[in-house]
Every structure is written in C-alpha cells, then in structure tokens.
Design an enzyme around this catalytic site. Structure first.
Site, PDB file in Angstrom:
ATOM      1  CB  CYS A 110     -14.527  -0.417 -13.000  1.00  0.00           C
ATOM      2  SG  CYS A 110     -12.803   0.052 -13.024  1.00  0.00           S
ATOM      3  N   GLY A 135      -5.014 -15.910  -7.622  1.00  0.00           N
ATOM      4  CA  GLY A 135      -4.102 -16.954  -7.166  1.00  0.00           C
ATOM      5  C   GLY A 135      -4.218 -18.216  -8.008  1.00  0.00           C
ATOM      6  CG  ASN A 187      -9.333  -8.405  -4.076  1.00  0.00           C
ATOM      7  OD1 ASN A 187      -9.848  -7.294  -4.169  1.00  0.00           O
ATOM      8  ND2 ASN A 187      -8.934  -9.094  -5.141  1.00  0.00           N
TER       9      ASN A 187
HETATM   10  C1  LIG Z   1      -5.759  -7.503  -3.495  1.00  0.00           C
HETATM   11  C2  LIG Z   1      -5.958  -7.354  -4.974  1.00  0.00           C
HETATM   12  C3  LIG Z   1      -6.222  -6.089  -5.510  1.00  0.00           C
HETATM   13  C4  LIG Z   1      -6.407  -5.928  -6.877  1.00  0.00           C
HETATM   14  N1  LIG Z   1      -6.647  -4.676  -7.389  1.00  0.00           N
HETATM   15  C5  LIG Z   1      -6.780  -4.508  -8.729  1.00  0.00           C
HETATM   16  C6  LIG Z   1      -6.951  -3.217  -9.288  1.00  0.00           C
HETATM   17  O1  LIG Z   1      -6.971  -2.196  -8.592  1.00  0.00           O
HETATM   18  N2  LIG Z   1      -7.076  -3.113 -10.646  1.00  0.00           N
HETATM   19  C7  LIG Z   1      -7.029  -4.211 -11.464  1.00  0.00           C
HETATM   20  O2  LIG Z   1      -7.123  -4.060 -12.684  1.00  0.00           O
HETATM   21  N3  LIG Z   1      -6.852  -5.448 -10.960  1.00  0.00           N
HETATM   22  C8  LIG Z   1      -6.729  -5.625  -9.619  1.00  0.00           C
HETATM   23  N4  LIG Z   1      -6.532  -6.886  -9.115  1.00  0.00           N
HETATM   24  C9  LIG Z   1      -6.471  -8.044 -10.030  1.00  0.00           C
HETATM   25  C10 LIG Z   1      -5.028  -8.369 -10.365  1.00  0.00           C
HETATM   26  O3  LIG Z   1      -4.417  -7.293 -11.046  1.00  0.00           O
HETATM   27  C11 LIG Z   1      -4.940  -9.631 -11.244  1.00  0.00           C
HETATM   28  O4  LIG Z   1      -5.645  -9.405 -12.435  1.00  0.00           O
HETATM   29  C12 LIG Z   1      -5.523 -10.864 -10.569  1.00  0.00           C
HETATM   30  O5  LIG Z   1      -5.261 -10.842  -9.189  1.00  0.00           O
HETATM   31  C13 LIG Z   1      -4.981 -12.161 -11.168  1.00  0.00           C
HETATM   32  O6  LIG Z   1      -3.603 -12.331 -10.949  1.00  0.00           O
HETATM   33  P1  LIG Z   1      -2.986 -13.186  -9.723  1.00  0.00           P
HETATM   34  O7  LIG Z   1      -3.744 -14.474  -9.659  1.00  0.00           O
HETATM   35  O8  LIG Z   1      -1.561 -13.367 -10.056  1.00  0.00           O
HETATM   36  O9  LIG Z   1      -3.204 -12.373  -8.503  1.00  0.00           O
HETATM   37  C14 LIG Z   1      -6.335  -7.059  -7.742  1.00  0.00           C
HETATM   38  C15 LIG Z   1      -6.067  -8.321  -7.195  1.00  0.00           C
HETATM   39  C16 LIG Z   1      -5.879  -8.477  -5.837  1.00  0.00           C
HETATM   40  C17 LIG Z   1      -5.578  -9.846  -5.303  1.00  0.00           C
END
Ligand SMILES: Cc1cc2nc3c(=O)[nH]c(=O)nc-3n(C[C@H](O)[C@H](O)[C@H](O)COP(=O)(O)O)c2cc1C
Ligand SMILES: Cc1cc2nc3c(=O)[nH]c(=O)nc-3n(C[C@H](O)[C@H](O)[C@H](O)COP(=O)(O)OP(=O)(O)OC[C@H]3O[C@@H](n4cnc5c(N)ncnc54)[C@H](O)[C@@H]3O)c2cc1C
Ligand code: FES
Lengths: 331, 223
Positions: A108, A188, A51
């Site tokens: 960030c 993911g 993303n």
């Molecule tokens: C579409 C999307 C938007 C995200 N936006 C943020 C965000 O605004 N702030 C943040 O700290 N992490 C953000 N993340 C990271 C997620 O919070 C998380 O750390 C990461 O996706 C790993 O977890 P997962 O594999 O279960 O998705 C985002 C992830 C995705 C996929």
C-alpha cells in the site's frame, strides 16, 4: 486453486466470472473510504498495462455492512484483501472479519515493505485473528525471499506473489505522462518473468503455500508458476480482455500438465527447482525419471537428499511431496 | 439484456471519410440499446477497445472507428473474414422515452447516433466536424444538419428539445451548460468495460464512479 488477483474483478458487477473461480479475492479494503486517484488511471503499454487506481474502495465500515453480505450470497469462498497505512489499521480490519481468508496487501502507499515492517504488520494481524493470513508482497524489494522469511516467522499462513511494479508511459505526441499520477503499477505479460523469479526465490526460502500471479494469460503460464513453486494461481489483467479466462486457463492448465506427465497440475509444484538442486548424477537420473513418468514414481527423499515439504495446508500442492524439492526452508 | 463474448467474423470494412465502418457478423450477441457499447479485441494489443454500436443491420453489428492510436488502427486494418472477440452489449444506453428528441454529435462522437436515430424514428440531428472530409460521416443518419469548425454545434442548437448528445468532452460540457437535462454519452479510457478494473472512473454525482457501469450515457445533472 484458481483465484482472481485483487482489484481485477468486481464479483458484484460480474457474478458469473466470480463463480468460475475457486475463490474470489476482493479489492483491497482500507479503513476509510477512498475515491482513488484522479483520471487517467489506466494506460496500455507494449507488453502490459499501468494503473493508478489508488485503492478505490468503500472503506471498511461500508464494506462490512454492505459489500460483504452481498458477496456471501454468491456462494464463492471469499478472500478479503486488507490494506492500511499502519500495522494497527490492518489488524483492526482483520479483527472484524469472519469466515474468509485474509490477504494482506503489503504494497500500500506509505507502507514500507522492508522485511521488519512487513513482519510487524503480519504479527499485529496474527494477534488479531485466527483466519488464514496471506501476505501479498511486491517484487520490488531488495530481497523478496528475506521478506518472505520475515512474514513466515511473524505467523503468515501463505504468500501472494506478486503485486505490480512501478512503471511510466508517455503520450507519443506530447511526451507527457499518460497517467494522472504519472507513475503507476505495471501488470500483465511484462510482469510474468518477475513473478516467476519471486515465486522461485520464495519457494526456496519458506515452506508456505504461494499464490502466484503476474501476467498469467494461459494454462502454460499458470503451470510455469506452479513449477516455480506456486500452489495457487491468480488471474489479473487477463480478466480485462477475457472474462472467460478462468475456465479457459483451467482447461489449458490441466492439458499442459498431462502433456508433461503430471496427472494433476499440483504435481508439478516445484519441478523447476529439480535440476538446480540435483548435485549428484544419481538424483539427477531420478528427477529425470520422475519428470518422464510423472509423479507416480516417487523419489525417496532420504535417498536423493530432498526434504519433504511441510504441508499442513488444504492447498492442492499437497501432492507435490513426490517431486524432488530443493534444500528447503531456512538456510 | 444478455452480455456475451464471442468471436465474430468481419463482413465489411468501409471508409467513411477519415473513419472506418467495421461490420461484423452478429453471432450470438444482441445489439443492445443505442448508447451501449462493446469491447472489441484489437489485434495484437493486450486490452480490448470500447466502441459504441453505430448500426445494427440484420445479422450484423457495425462500429464506426476513428484510427487515432495503435488499437483503433489495428481495428481499421481488419479485413473481411478476419475474426475478433467482442464482449457486449455493455453499460447504460440512452433513455428513449423522450418527446422532442434532438441528436447532437461531434466528430467520432456521432458513432452511436445512427442506431439511436433509427430507434427514435429519425429525429433531427446537429453534427459538428473538424473538416468537410470528417463531415462525410453525417451521411450515416437522416435529417442531419452539419456544422464545420470554427462553427460549433452549440451555436446551431435549438434549446427547447430533448437533447441526446455524444462527442468530445468540451462539447458535452458546453451542451450541458445550455441544456441542463440533456442525456450525454461520455468517454473514459477503459480496460475492461464490465466493472472489473475501476480504470474508467469519472466524477458522477460528485464522486469518482465507474463510467462503464453507471454510463456511458448520463443525465447532465449527474455528470
Ligand atoms: C487495475 C488494477 C487494480 C489493482 N488493484 C489491486 C488492489 O486493490 N490490491 C492489490 O493487492 N493488488 C491490486 N492489483 C495488483 C493485482 O492484484 C496483481 O498483483 C497484479 O496486477 C499482477 O497480476 P496480473 O499481471 O495478472 O494483473 C491491481 C492490478 C490492476 C491491474
Ligand atoms: C463507451 C465508449 C465508446 C466509444 N465509442 C467509440 C466509437 O464508436 N468509435 C471510436 O472510434 N472510438 C470510440 N471510443 C474511443 C475509443 O475507445 C478510443 O479511441 C480507443 O480506445 C483508443 O485506442 P487506441 O489504441 O487507438 O489509442 P490510444 O493509444 O489508447 O490513444 C491514442 C490517444 O487518444 C487518447 N485516448 C484514448 N482513449 C481515449 C478516450 N476514451 N477518450 C479520450 N481520449 C482517449 C489517448 O490519451 C492518446 O492520446 C469510445 C470510448 C468509450 C469509452
Ligand atoms: S472499464 Fe474497467 S471498470 Fe470500467
């Protein structure tokens, strides 16, 4: 405790999903409004997705005036993810918050994730608020445990592990990047071993509660993060395909824990470390006994050389003291 | 309108020119309004795929799928008796309160038009396709005038109608230029379809907004 990963759920668009969690984590809020990056902003890859949303959010003022009051009406405990470009910006937002847990998004754009700068941001926020402060770290640093120690020293109350790592995907026909920004954040299933390793390393380095996340799709995935050292688990990408994931993962987690002899999932906290630390035959036998009979058979920490974890937190890992723990805290 | 997710069984998989009409049992899901969409689990893929409802036969939901990539190919490879998880209906459909409707579609963009046509009592339609084989899909709705490239729908379109259109972006932009109050159904890559990921952002009213929440059908003036 089961949370959503920041940026992976809008509680106002899907209140039922938010209510199925123990707490809702907001998308990262920055001082100024951000539209985010130009499309295309998401692309599926083989075992994950990329993303480049770019922290799209209404900005601090509108968040506080409009979004937060509506979120409060949901009746779900709130975590606010705070972002910025400099320590002072993070701290200003923290100072304006009340009655929430704060997660500092230290990954960030433009924020240097070196241990010193992460610590500087946490220290500034610590001075600005008494609210619980979780530092969310990227696994893409030289040594995430070192950053964890630095933010613990700076006053963080917990860690959130992990944020995404950089990835690229190309269109199969044109061989051009599929994302508008070319490179994006990988999340993911592909991230799961990375998350496990980061939680593992930080558990050995600090005695803070840890929100584990990265590729969790099942109760078993959640249990593994807990075994590596997580106290809470957050669901991200899985929510896109399955808005019912919180209830399902919770159910599966309880069953997976019981199947391994843990009355509660939290009792499995840190067991992944048991084998690695058992230096003598005696403690190894005791660990095996503990794993066999579950946590109701406490190890004597004096005896086995394990230190009792410092737990002053409300987190469900409090029961973990009965599990043998690695030499804990700073070296 | 209740949005639900359920595992639905496939009742039929029928070729329509190069496309596939995927018919599933309706389960507890409502068909929703024409122009709304569903997120369909694509077997073996991480993310579900957005699909407009094409037809709502009694007890069924039917989707017209163009196999252009791994997800849509997996959907077209399903067989009767297979199950897939479906979430919906989602988004905002067409406003049916129109006096002189004209349906305009291009390529796989005709997918929502058969259901829309039924809801409006079979208004005239103009459909554009890449080839005569693609044009076989025009049989899914009544009163369809077909044009095949190099002719474009905008060349055959009367301008004094309430246009409801779905198709590739260049087509929608051309329609918007000709009919400033048309209703247009847009597409964007979507990971969730229910407002969670912010991946589907497009410029709406001059700002990047989520198409799955504000659309996919937008008044031309907003898009
Ligand atoms: C579409 C999307 C938007 C995200 N936006 C943020 C965000 O605004 N702030 C943040 O700290 N992490 C953000 N993340 C990271 C997620 O919070 C998380 O750390 C990461 O996706 C790993 O977890 P997962 O594999 O279960 O998705 C985002 C992830 C995705 C996929
Ligand atoms: C609201 C909505 C309704 C839709 N309804 C239908 C429908 O009824 N029938 C149907 O066949 N398709 C429909 N689509 C498009 C469909 O969802 C995509 O074609 C599908 O997700 C592609 O997945 P894939 O894995 O097969 O291909 P991918 O590998 O994802 O994509 C293959 C190629 O197509 C491009 N692409 C992917 N998604 C899109 C998109 N949304 N717009 C433009 N280009 C894209 C990619 O960049 C890539 O080059 C709809 C999309 C939306 C947003
Ligand atoms: S598709 Fe996820 S927010 Fe629109």
């Amino acid at each position: 405790m089961l949370l959503n990963a920041s940026g992976c759920l809008d509680a106002l668009a899907a209140p039922d999903v938010a209510r199925s969690l123990d707490a809702f984590v907001t998308k990262t809020v920055t001082p100024l409004p951000r539209g985010g990056n130009s499309p295309v902003r998401i692309a599926e890859t083989d075992v994950g997705m990329l993303n480049s949303i770019g922290l799209a959010n209404p900005g601090r003022d509108r968040f506080l005036a409009e979004t937060l009051p509506r979120l409060r009406e949901l009746g779900v405990p709130l975590w606010v993810s705070v972002g910025g470009f400099a320590a002072a910006e993070y701290a200003e937002t923290c100072a304006l918050l009340e009655d929430v847990t704060i997660e500092l998004n230290l990954s960030c754009p433009n924020v240097d994730e070196a241990p010193e700068s992460a610590a500087e941001i946490v220290a500034a926020c610590r001075a600005a608020t008494e609210l619980p402060l979780y530092a969310k770290l990227s696994p893409a640093t030289r040594d995430v445990a070192e950053t964890a120690r630095a933010v613990e020293d700076a006053g963080a109350d917990g860690l959130s592990l992990v944020n995404t790592i950089r990835g690229l995907t190309l269109d199969e026909h044109t061989l051009r990047p599929r994302l508008g920004t070319a490179v994006g954040g990988l999340s993911g299933p592909a991230l799961r071993p990375v998350a496990l390793a980061a939680v593992w390393a930080c558990y050995r380095a600090v005695s803070l509660p840890i929100v584990g996340m990265g590729g969790v799709a099942t109760g078993r995935d959640a249990l593994e993060l807990i075994a590596a050292g997580a106290t809470h688990v957050a669901l991200g990408t899985v929510l896109f395909a399955d808005p019912d994931a919180p209830a399902r993962v919770r159910r599966e987690l309880a069953a997976e824990a019981v199947a391994r002899g843990f009355a509660e999932p939290s009792h499995a906290r840190g067991v992944a470390h048991a084998e690695a630390r058992s230096l003598d035959a005696r403690s190894r036998v005791e660990v095996e006994k503990a794993l066999e009979f579950g946590p109701n058979l406490p190890l004597d920490p004096q005896d086995s050389g394990a230190s009792i974890p410092r737990r002053g937190d409300e987190d469900p890992g409090a029961g973990a003291g009965s599990i043998a723990r690695p030499a804990h805290g700073r070296p | 309108m209740v949005t639900r997710r359920a595992a639905l069984s496939v009742v039929g998989v029928e070729p329509v020119g190069p496309y596939t009409l995927l018919r599933v049992r309706r389960g507890g899901l409502e068909p929703g309004r024409p122009g709304q969409f569903f997120m369909l689990e694509a077997p073996g893929r991480l993310l579900p795929r957005p699909m407009s409802l094409c037809l709502a036969p009694p007890g069924e939901l039917a989707f017209l799928v163009d196999p252009i990539g791994p997800g849509t190919r997996a959907l077209c490879a399903l067989g009767p008796g297979d199950h897939l998880r479906v979430l919906g209906p989602l988004g905002n459909g067409f406003d049916l309160d129109v006096e002189r409707p004209l349906l305009v579609g291009g390529g796989i963009g005709i997918a929502p038009l058969p259901y829309l046509s039924q809801a409006l009592g079979g208004p005239p339609a103009i459909l554009g396709f890449r080839s005569p084989r693609h044009a076989e899909a025009a049989a899914l709705l009544p009163r369809a005038e077909v044009v095949v490239e190099p002719t474009y729908v905008t060349e055959a379109m009367p301008l004094d109608r309430d246009v409801l259109a779905c198709g590739p972006e260049p087509m929608l932009e051309a329609v918007r230029r000709l009919v400033p109050d048309a209703q247009l159904a847009w597409e964007a890559p979507m990971a969730c379809g229910y407002g969670a990921c912010y991946g589907c952002a497009v410029e709406i009213d001059g700002e990047l907004r989520r198409l799955c929440v504000e659309g996919p059908v937008l008044a031309a003036a907003r898009s």
